[in-house]
Design a protein around this motif. Sequence first.
Motif, PDB file in Angstrom:
ATOM      1  N   LYS A 162      32.129  51.091  -8.766  1.00 31.27           N
ATOM      2  CA  LYS A 162      31.110  50.022  -7.390  1.00 31.27           C
ATOM      3  C   LYS A 162      31.106  48.439  -7.480  1.00 31.27           C
ATOM      4  CE  LYS A 162      28.379  51.977  -4.551  1.00 31.27           C
ATOM      5  NZ  LYS A 162      27.276  53.177  -3.883  1.00 31.27           N
ATOM      6  N   VAL A 163      30.254  48.729  -9.046  1.00 29.14           N
ATOM      7  CA  VAL A 163      30.484  47.796  -9.649  1.00 29.14           C
ATOM      8  C   VAL A 163      31.331  46.255  -9.221  1.00 29.14           C
ATOM      9  CG1 VAL A 163      29.467  46.496 -11.942  1.00 29.14           C
ATOM     10  CG2 VAL A 163      28.254  48.179 -10.889  1.00 29.14           C
ATOM     11  N   MET A 164      32.837  46.235  -9.770  1.00 33.70           N
ATOM     12  CA  MET A 164      33.597  45.923  -9.641  1.00 33.70           C
ATOM     13  C   MET A 164      33.796  45.580  -8.274  1.00 33.70           C
ATOM     14  SD  MET A 164      35.896  47.897 -12.969  1.00 33.70           S
ATOM     15  CE  MET A 164      37.056  47.460 -13.221  1.00 33.70           C
ATOM     16  N   GLU A 165      34.231  46.642  -7.097  1.00 36.10           N
ATOM     17  CA  GLU A 165      34.274  45.824  -6.262  1.00 36.10           C
ATOM     18  C   GLU A 165      33.281  45.076  -5.710  1.00 36.10           C
ATOM     19  OE1 GLU A 165      34.891  49.634  -4.018  1.00 36.10           O
ATOM     20  OE2 GLU A 165      36.700  50.359  -5.270  1.00 36.10           O
ATOM     21  N   TYR A 166      31.952  44.770  -6.023  1.00 33.36           N
ATOM     22  CA  TYR A 166      31.725  44.790  -5.817  1.00 33.36           C
ATOM     23  C   TYR A 166      31.289  42.653  -6.143  1.00 33.36           C
ATOM     24  CZ  TYR A 166      26.570  42.404  -4.956  1.00 33.36           C
ATOM     25  OH  TYR A 166      25.248  41.486  -4.434  1.00 33.36           O
ATOM     26  N   VAL A 167      31.470  42.481  -7.745  1.00 38.93           N
ATOM     27  CA  VAL A 167      31.449  41.763  -7.826  1.00 38.93           C
ATOM     28  C   VAL A 167      33.373  40.432  -7.366  1.00 38.93           C
ATOM     29  CG1 VAL A 167      32.235  40.698 -10.226  1.00 38.93           C
ATOM     30  CG2 VAL A 167      30.793  42.540 -10.017  1.00 38.93           C
ATOM     31  N   SER A 168      33.746  41.576  -7.462  1.00 42.11           N
ATOM     32  CA  SER A 168      35.277  41.163  -6.540  1.00 42.11           C
ATOM     33  C   SER A 168      35.327  40.801  -5.099  1.00 42.11           C
ATOM     34  CB  SER A 168      36.455  41.818  -6.204  1.00 42.11           C
ATOM     35  OG  SER A 168      37.056  42.357  -6.929  1.00 42.11           O
ATOM     36  N   ALA A 169      34.015  41.509  -4.801  1.00 40.20           N
ATOM     37  CA  ALA A 169      33.529  40.586  -3.457  1.00 40.20           C
ATOM     38  C   ALA A 169      32.533  39.363  -3.235  1.00 40.20           C
ATOM     39  CB  ALA A 169      32.763  41.660  -2.561  1.00 40.20           C
ATOM     40  N   ASN A 170      31.811  39.448  -4.935  1.00 38.56           N
ATOM     41  CA  ASN A 170      31.131  38.401  -4.836  1.00 38.56           C
ATOM     42  C   ASN A 170      30.922  37.111  -4.837  1.00 38.56           C
ATOM     43  OD1 ASN A 170      29.098  39.181  -1.817  1.00 38.56           O
ATOM     44  ND2 ASN A 170      29.351  41.223  -3.537  1.00 38.56           N
ATOM     45  N   TYR A 171      32.005  37.298  -5.931  1.00 37.38           N
ATOM     46  CA  TYR A 171      32.141  36.180  -7.679  1.00 37.38           C
ATOM     47  C   TYR A 171      32.432  35.099  -6.778  1.00 37.38           C
ATOM     48  CZ  TYR A 171      36.227  35.058  -6.248  1.00 37.38           C
ATOM     49  OH  TYR A 171      37.862  34.653  -5.563  1.00 37.38           O
ATOM     50  N   MET A 172      31.998  34.281  -5.818  1.00 34.35           N
ATOM     51  CA  MET A 172      32.138  33.182  -5.758  1.00 34.35           C
ATOM     52  C   MET A 172      30.688  32.551  -5.294  1.00 34.35           C
ATOM     53  SD  MET A 172      32.779  35.644  -3.008  1.00 34.35           S
ATOM     54  CE  MET A 172      35.141  35.068  -3.150  1.00 34.35           C
ATOM     55  N   LYS A 173      29.518  33.757  -4.639  1.00 35.24           N
ATOM     56  CA  LYS A 173      28.226  33.939  -4.779  1.00 35.24           C
ATOM     57  C   LYS A 173      27.570  33.577  -6.070  1.00 35.24           C
ATOM     58  CE  LYS A 173      27.226  36.996  -1.403  1.00 35.24           C
ATOM     59  NZ  LYS A 173      28.269  37.711  -0.231  1.00 35.24           N
ATOM     60  N   ARG A 174      26.259  33.837  -5.962  1.00 36.57           N
ATOM     61  CA  ARG A 174      24.927  33.779  -6.854  1.00 36.57           C
ATOM     62  C   ARG A 174      24.900  35.037  -7.142  1.00 36.57           C
ATOM     63  NH1 ARG A 174      19.946  33.433  -8.626  1.00 36.57           N
ATOM     64  NH2 ARG A 174      20.076  32.856 -10.363  1.00 36.57           N
ATOM     65  N   ILE A 175      25.614  35.882  -8.271  1.00 37.20           N
ATOM     66  CA  ILE A 175      25.241  36.775  -8.811  1.00 37.20           C
ATOM     67  C   ILE A 175      24.426  37.514  -9.904  1.00 37.20           C
ATOM     68  CG2 ILE A 175      26.457  39.636  -8.636  1.00 37.20           C
ATOM     69  CD1 ILE A 175      29.251  38.310  -8.434  1.00 37.20           C
ATOM     70  N   THR A 176      23.097  38.003  -9.032  1.00 39.40           N
ATOM     71  CA  THR A 176      22.562  38.252 -10.323  1.00 39.40           C
ATOM     72  C   THR A 176      22.355  40.038 -10.815  1.00 39.40           C
ATOM     73  OG1 THR A 176      20.558  39.489  -9.043  1.00 39.40           O
ATOM     74  CG2 THR A 176      20.464  36.633  -9.722  1.00 39.40           C
ATOM     75  N   LEU A 177      22.083  40.374 -11.962  1.00 39.16           N
ATOM     76  CA  LEU A 177      22.362  41.832 -11.973  1.00 39.16           C
ATOM     77  C   LEU A 177      21.558  42.490 -11.840  1.00 39.16           C
ATOM     78  CD1 LEU A 177      22.695  41.453 -16.641  1.00 39.16           C
ATOM     79  CD2 LEU A 177      23.999  41.355 -14.625  1.00 39.16           C
ATOM     80  N   ASN A 178      20.434  42.123 -11.262  1.00 38.51           N
ATOM     81  CA  ASN A 178      19.667  42.597 -10.208  1.00 38.51           C
ATOM     82  C   ASN A 178      20.407  42.863  -8.740  1.00 38.51           C
ATOM     83  OD1 ASN A 178      17.192  43.423 -11.027  1.00 38.51           O
ATOM     84  ND2 ASN A 178      15.972  41.884  -9.971  1.00 38.51           N
ATOM     85  N   ASP A 179      20.939  41.730  -8.658  1.00 39.04           N
ATOM     86  CA  ASP A 179      21.548  42.423  -6.731  1.00 39.04           C
ATOM     87  C   ASP A 179      22.486  43.389  -7.482  1.00 39.04           C
ATOM     88  OD1 ASP A 179      20.402  39.887  -6.263  1.00 39.04           O
ATOM     89  OD2 ASP A 179      22.493  38.643  -6.507  1.00 39.04           O
ATOM     90  N   ILE A 180      23.320  43.484  -8.048  1.00 38.76           N
ATOM     91  CA  ILE A 180      24.116  44.225  -8.951  1.00 38.76           C
ATOM     92  C   ILE A 180      23.653  46.007  -8.925  1.00 38.76           C
ATOM     93  CG2 ILE A 180      26.288  45.446 -10.488  1.00 38.76           C
ATOM     94  CD1 ILE A 180      26.206  42.830 -10.753  1.00 38.76           C
ATOM     95  N   SER A 181      22.898  45.919  -9.231  1.00 35.11           N
ATOM     96  CA  SER A 181      21.663  47.445 -10.004  1.00 35.11           C
ATOM     97  C   SER A 181      21.287  47.781  -8.400  1.00 35.11           C
ATOM     98  CB  SER A 181      20.452  47.318 -10.863  1.00 35.11           C
ATOM     99  OG  SER A 181      19.308  46.607 -10.258  1.00 35.11           O
ATOM    100  N   GLU A 182      21.314  46.684  -7.497  1.00 38.48           N
ATOM    101  CA  GLU A 182      19.742  47.533  -6.281  1.00 38.48           C
ATOM    102  C   GLU A 182      21.387  47.866  -5.377  1.00 38.48           C
ATOM    103  OE1 GLU A 182      17.881  44.442  -3.835  1.00 38.48           O
ATOM    104  OE2 GLU A 182      16.203  44.060  -5.594  1.00 38.48           O
TER     105      GLU A 182
END
Length: 143
Positions: A41-61
Amino acid sequence: GEVMRFTNLEDLSAWLSGMLASFTNMVFAAPDAKHTDTIQKVMEYVSANYMKRITLNDISEHVAFSVSYLSRMFKEEKGINLTSYINEVRVRNARLLLKDSGVALSQVAYLTGFDDQSYFSKVFKKYTGVTPGKYREKRGITK
């Protein structure tokens, strides 16, 4: 049904211990399976959002784990920390964009989620050994 086909105690006990072993494996493998699922899920989230600003908080939520737990889990599973992984994904996508001469360097930085170009250059060079400009030149793209 199944138990009735055993004619002696030996076969029955062998079957039962096999059942117990596979049950035990399922129970104790479950936390790992959950992690694999979370990491996915983390890897999919990063793939879908790498073009935006991603914080570790966003991912953990997104995966409903604390940042510290998630970071530790990711590092254990993948062998790199989460921030490095995000940068790797960004650099991988930047490399693809750099092969297209129609996309300006500043645009590549922006499209891959880097706020400023000098930071993008620094990170890109860390992962590839060359700056984005040099990477492009090596491929005979002059822009």
